[in-house]
Design a protein around this motif. Sequence first.
Motif, PDB file in Angstrom:
ATOM      1  N   ASP A  48       0.941  -1.212   0.047  1.00  0.00           N
ATOM      2  CA  ASP A  48       0.138  -0.002   0.032  1.00  0.00           C
ATOM      3  C   ASP A  48       0.782   1.416   0.124  1.00  0.00           C
ATOM      4  OD1 ASP A  48      -2.055  -1.740  -0.011  1.00  0.00           O
ATOM      5  OD2 ASP A  48      -2.838  -0.879   2.027  1.00  0.00           O
ATOM      6  N   HIS A  49       1.659   1.243   0.704  1.00  0.00           N
ATOM      7  CA  HIS A  49       2.770   2.680   0.801  1.00  0.00           C
ATOM      8  C   HIS A  49       3.533   2.731  -0.479  1.00  0.00           C
ATOM      9  CE1 HIS A  49       2.435   3.640   5.110  1.00  0.00           C
ATOM     10  NE2 HIS A  49       2.552   2.133   5.713  1.00  0.00           N
ATOM     11  N   LEU A  50       3.857   1.580  -1.045  1.00  0.00           N
ATOM     12  CA  LEU A  50       4.877   1.936  -2.345  1.00  0.00           C
ATOM     13  C   LEU A  50       3.685   2.150  -3.349  1.00  0.00           C
ATOM     14  CD1 LEU A  50       7.470  -1.101  -1.958  1.00  0.00           C
ATOM     15  CD2 LEU A  50       7.806   1.367  -1.446  1.00  0.00           C
ATOM     16  N   ALA A 134      -0.474  14.572  -2.876  1.00  0.00           N
ATOM     17  CA  ALA A 134       0.538  13.731  -2.946  1.00  0.00           C
ATOM     18  C   ALA A 134       1.660  14.034  -1.760  1.00  0.00           C
ATOM     19  CB  ALA A 134       1.456  14.437  -4.054  1.00  0.00           C
ATOM     20  N   LYS A 135       2.070  12.798  -1.385  1.00  0.00           N
ATOM     21  CA  LYS A 135       2.952  12.866  -0.175  1.00  0.00           C
ATOM     22  C   LYS A 135       4.216  13.411  -0.663  1.00  0.00           C
ATOM     23  CE  LYS A 135       3.866  10.034   3.732  1.00  0.00           C
ATOM     24  NZ  LYS A 135       3.776  10.993   4.906  1.00  0.00           N
ATOM     25  N   SER A 136       4.588  14.720  -0.941  1.00  0.00           N
ATOM     26  CA  SER A 136       5.697  15.166  -1.577  1.00  0.00           C
ATOM     27  C   SER A 136       6.785  15.317  -0.319  1.00  0.00           C
ATOM     28  CB  SER A 136       5.595  16.575  -2.147  1.00  0.00           C
ATOM     29  OG  SER A 136       5.597  17.554  -1.182  1.00  0.00           O
ATOM     30  N   SER A 138       8.365  18.050   0.106  1.00  0.00           N
ATOM     31  CA  SER A 138       8.135  19.539   0.570  1.00  0.00           C
ATOM     32  C   SER A 138       7.147  19.385   1.715  1.00  0.00           C
ATOM     33  CB  SER A 138       7.792  20.258  -0.481  1.00  0.00           C
ATOM     34  OG  SER A 138       8.278  20.037  -1.477  1.00  0.00           O
ATOM     35  N   TYR A 139       7.617  19.283   3.104  1.00  0.00           N
ATOM     36  CA  TYR A 139       6.566  19.139   4.192  1.00  0.00           C
ATOM     37  C   TYR A 139       6.808  20.383   5.106  1.00  0.00           C
ATOM     38  CZ  TYR A 139       3.694  14.816   4.333  1.00  0.00           C
ATOM     39  OH  TYR A 139       2.650  14.052   4.411  1.00  0.00           O
ATOM     40  N   ALA A 140       7.461  21.344   4.490  1.00  0.00           N
ATOM     41  CA  ALA A 140       7.727  22.653   5.402  1.00  0.00           C
ATOM     42  C   ALA A 140       6.432  23.173   5.982  1.00  0.00           C
ATOM     43  CB  ALA A 140       8.739  23.638   4.716  1.00  0.00           C
ATOM     44  N   ALA A 141       5.405  23.362   5.163  1.00  0.00           N
ATOM     45  CA  ALA A 141       4.202  23.924   5.377  1.00  0.00           C
ATOM     46  C   ALA A 141       3.426  23.042   6.413  1.00  0.00           C
ATOM     47  CB  ALA A 141       3.294  24.039   4.173  1.00  0.00           C
ATOM     48  N   ASN A 142       3.594  21.781   6.516  1.00  0.00           N
ATOM     49  CA  ASN A 142       3.085  20.811   7.637  1.00  0.00           C
ATOM     50  C   ASN A 142       3.815  21.107   8.691  1.00  0.00           C
ATOM     51  OD1 ASN A 142       2.081  19.693   5.113  1.00  0.00           O
ATOM     52  ND2 ASN A 142       1.574  17.798   6.208  1.00  0.00           N
ATOM     53  N   MET A 143       5.111  21.076   8.719  1.00  0.00           N
ATOM     54  CA  MET A 143       5.968  21.366   9.903  1.00  0.00           C
ATOM     55  C   MET A 143       5.739  22.642  10.478  1.00  0.00           C
ATOM     56  SD  MET A 143       7.325  18.359  10.115  1.00  0.00           S
ATOM     57  CE  MET A 143       5.660  17.869   9.341  1.00  0.00           C
ATOM     58  N   GLU A 168      -6.795  16.788   8.233  1.00  0.00           N
ATOM     59  CA  GLU A 168      -5.919  15.703   8.852  1.00  0.00           C
ATOM     60  C   GLU A 168      -4.978  16.634   9.826  1.00  0.00           C
ATOM     61  OE1 GLU A 168      -3.667  14.219   5.621  1.00  0.00           O
ATOM     62  OE2 GLU A 168      -3.230  16.059   4.716  1.00  0.00           O
ATOM     63  N   GLY A 169      -3.886  15.689  10.461  1.00  0.00           N
ATOM     64  CA  GLY A 169      -2.779  16.324  10.918  1.00  0.00           C
ATOM     65  C   GLY A 169      -1.660  16.587  10.103  1.00  0.00           C
ATOM     66  N   PRO A 170      -0.601  17.350  10.594  1.00  0.00           N
ATOM     67  CA  PRO A 170       0.541  17.367   9.734  1.00  0.00           C
ATOM     68  C   PRO A 170       1.162  16.243   9.350  1.00  0.00           C
ATOM     69  CG  PRO A 170       0.597  18.922  11.321  1.00  0.00           C
ATOM     70  CD  PRO A 170      -0.639  18.014  11.749  1.00  0.00           C
ATOM     71  N   PHE A 172      -0.345  12.911  10.368  1.00  0.00           N
ATOM     72  CA  PHE A 172      -1.240  11.769  11.033  1.00  0.00           C
ATOM     73  C   PHE A 172      -2.659  11.968  10.474  1.00  0.00           C
ATOM     74  CE2 PHE A 172      -0.471  14.817  14.390  1.00  0.00           C
ATOM     75  CZ  PHE A 172      -1.914  15.449  14.660  1.00  0.00           C
ATOM     76  N   THR A 173      -3.364  10.865  10.536  1.00  0.00           N
ATOM     77  CA  THR A 173      -4.803  10.907   9.942  1.00  0.00           C
ATOM     78  C   THR A 173      -5.612  11.257  11.262  1.00  0.00           C
ATOM     79  OG1 THR A 173      -6.440   9.615   8.744  1.00  0.00           O
ATOM     80  CG2 THR A 173      -5.258   8.435  10.348  1.00  0.00           C
ATOM     81  N   VAL A 174      -6.973  11.986  10.998  1.00  0.00           N
ATOM     82  CA  VAL A 174      -7.947  11.834  12.080  1.00  0.00           C
ATOM     83  C   VAL A 174      -9.363  11.419  11.751  1.00  0.00           C
ATOM     84  CG1 VAL A 174      -9.256  13.975  13.313  1.00  0.00           C
ATOM     85  CG2 VAL A 174      -6.792  14.090  12.376  1.00  0.00           C
ATOM     86  N   ASP A 193      -3.815   9.984   1.516  1.00  0.00           N
ATOM     87  CA  ASP A 193      -4.491   8.757   1.558  1.00  0.00           C
ATOM     88  C   ASP A 193      -3.885   7.544   2.577  1.00  0.00           C
ATOM     89  OD1 ASP A 193      -5.846   6.215   0.998  1.00  0.00           O
ATOM     90  OD2 ASP A 193      -5.587   6.190  -0.789  1.00  0.00           O
ATOM     91  N   SER A 194      -4.360   8.022   3.853  1.00  0.00           N
ATOM     92  CA  SER A 194      -3.561   7.293   4.847  1.00  0.00           C
ATOM     93  C   SER A 194      -3.768   5.555   5.001  1.00  0.00           C
ATOM     94  CB  SER A 194      -3.967   7.951   6.215  1.00  0.00           C
ATOM     95  OG  SER A 194      -3.736   7.121   7.233  1.00  0.00           O
ATOM     96  N   VAL A 195      -2.507   5.038   5.042  1.00  0.00           N
ATOM     97  CA  VAL A 195      -2.659   3.582   5.243  1.00  0.00           C
ATOM     98  C   VAL A 195      -3.169   3.127   6.556  1.00  0.00           C
ATOM     99  CG1 VAL A 195      -1.174   1.556   5.023  1.00  0.00           C
ATOM    100  CG2 VAL A 195      -0.680   3.414   3.574  1.00  0.00           C
ATOM    101  N   SER A 196      -2.857   4.009   7.553  1.00  0.00           N
ATOM    102  CA  SER A 196      -3.492   3.578   8.966  1.00  0.00           C
ATOM    103  C   SER A 196      -5.139   3.702   8.687  1.00  0.00           C
ATOM    104  CB  SER A 196      -2.924   4.266   9.916  1.00  0.00           C
ATOM    105  OG  SER A 196      -1.640   4.643   9.844  1.00  0.00           O
ATOM    106  N   ARG A 197      -5.437   4.835   8.108  1.00  0.00           N
ATOM    107  CA  ARG A 197      -6.803   5.139   8.033  1.00  0.00           C
ATOM    108  C   ARG A 197      -7.628   4.052   7.371  1.00  0.00           C
ATOM    109  NH1 ARG A 197     -10.142   7.063   4.055  1.00  0.00           N
ATOM    110  NH2 ARG A 197     -11.374   9.048   4.412  1.00  0.00           N
ATOM    111  N   VAL A 226      -6.452  10.069  16.444  1.00  0.00           N
ATOM    112  CA  VAL A 226      -5.467  10.018  15.506  1.00  0.00           C
ATOM    113  C   VAL A 226      -4.569   8.931  15.474  1.00  0.00           C
ATOM    114  CG1 VAL A 226      -5.553  12.713  15.774  1.00  0.00           C
ATOM    115  CG2 VAL A 226      -3.636  11.357  16.760  1.00  0.00           C
ATOM    116  N   CYS A 227      -4.009   8.731  14.027  1.00  0.00           N
ATOM    117  CA  CYS A 227      -3.066   7.444  14.118  1.00  0.00           C
ATOM    118  C   CYS A 227      -2.283   7.923  12.671  1.00  0.00           C
ATOM    119  CB  CYS A 227      -3.691   6.355  13.648  1.00  0.00           C
ATOM    120  SG  CYS A 227      -3.062   4.817  13.807  1.00  0.00           S
ATOM    121  N   SER A 228      -1.021   7.075  12.760  1.00  0.00           N
ATOM    122  CA  SER A 228      -0.083   7.043  11.523  1.00  0.00           C
ATOM    123  C   SER A 228       0.632   5.809  11.558  1.00  0.00           C
ATOM    124  CB  SER A 228       0.756   8.127  11.549  1.00  0.00           C
ATOM    125  OG  SER A 228       1.781   7.953  12.277  1.00  0.00           O
ATOM    126  N   ALA A 229       1.486   5.721  10.694  1.00  0.00           N
ATOM    127  CA  ALA A 229       2.027   4.338  10.328  1.00  0.00           C
ATOM    128  C   ALA A 229       2.924   3.979  11.457  1.00  0.00           C
ATOM    129  CB  ALA A 229       2.613   4.442   8.894  1.00  0.00           C
TER     130      ALA A 229
END
Length: 267
Positions: A48-50, A134-136, A138-143, A168-170, A172-174, A193-197, A226-229
């Motif tokens: 799923d991740h790949l 896309a999970k690019s 460039s995560y600066a905005a999230n951080m 969502e969280g920066p 994690f999924t909510v 598209d969170s795999v944990s979700r 909330v959850c993430s991988a």
Amino acid sequence: VESVALLDGKRVPLAEAALAITDDGAARGDGAFESVGVWGGAPFRLDDHLRRLAASLAALRLPAPDLDLLTAEATRLVDDAAPGADAMLRVYVTAAGTRLLYVAPQPDRPAPVALIPQPAPWIRPLGTYGPAGAKSMSYAANMAATRAARADGGDDALLVALEGWVLEGPTFTVLWVADGRLHAPALDLGIVDSVSRRALLELTDLEVAEGRWILDDLARASEVVVCSAVRAVVAVRRVGEHSFGGATLVRDRLSAALDAARRGAAR
Ligand SMILES: Cc1ncc(COP(=O)(O)O)c(C=O)c1O
């Protein structure tokens, strides 16, 4: 767990796994990545991740990755560096075509139990622009949203669209429980598209509602999780000024089910 990387197939200690500044992955954050949970020595839902990595690269109009090669490298690295252990696997593919995979201990960070809503104008509905969802790299905005939430006294941010939709969280999924249903913000909002979700929506015995809701809707929840991988299912206790007290029955059930699935995959 040994902290070790594969850089274009070459095994190096994590501390030496560097991207050149001439690689647009480093210079522009141009590329995509995945964080995969490793539980009892097995990466959970690696396929799923790949596949999501391939979707992110396609959304960024970058070439398709060699998924067979990435699968083989990820499996070799995890078997080698984290036999039987819990760990984190990261997979990066840059615009220059560089493949960087590494295994390291799971991050040890406080659970995000107090969330502060933060505007996320860069997250737009699918179909409105190519890179949506896309999970690019460039995560600066999230951080920055996480830092803003911490400055406002929270543990982390709850990202909210321009229209007021809860996203969502920066990192994690909510999800939340209201009217006896498990609510999940719709993927077409342009969230990851969170795999944990996906796993939690499959594992729950509650009816699932996917859609678009605002913070006032969320405030009616009996439980927010909330959850993430690379983390367990966390019960959120506060969103902005609104507190969620009481029992966490759904969290407890989801947490046990997800843990069993993660560890079951290791057998
Ligand atoms: C923005 C965002 N949303 C959600 C998630 C959760 O996705 P997953 O469950 O696949 O870890 C992540 C994970 O990194 C993320 O970065």
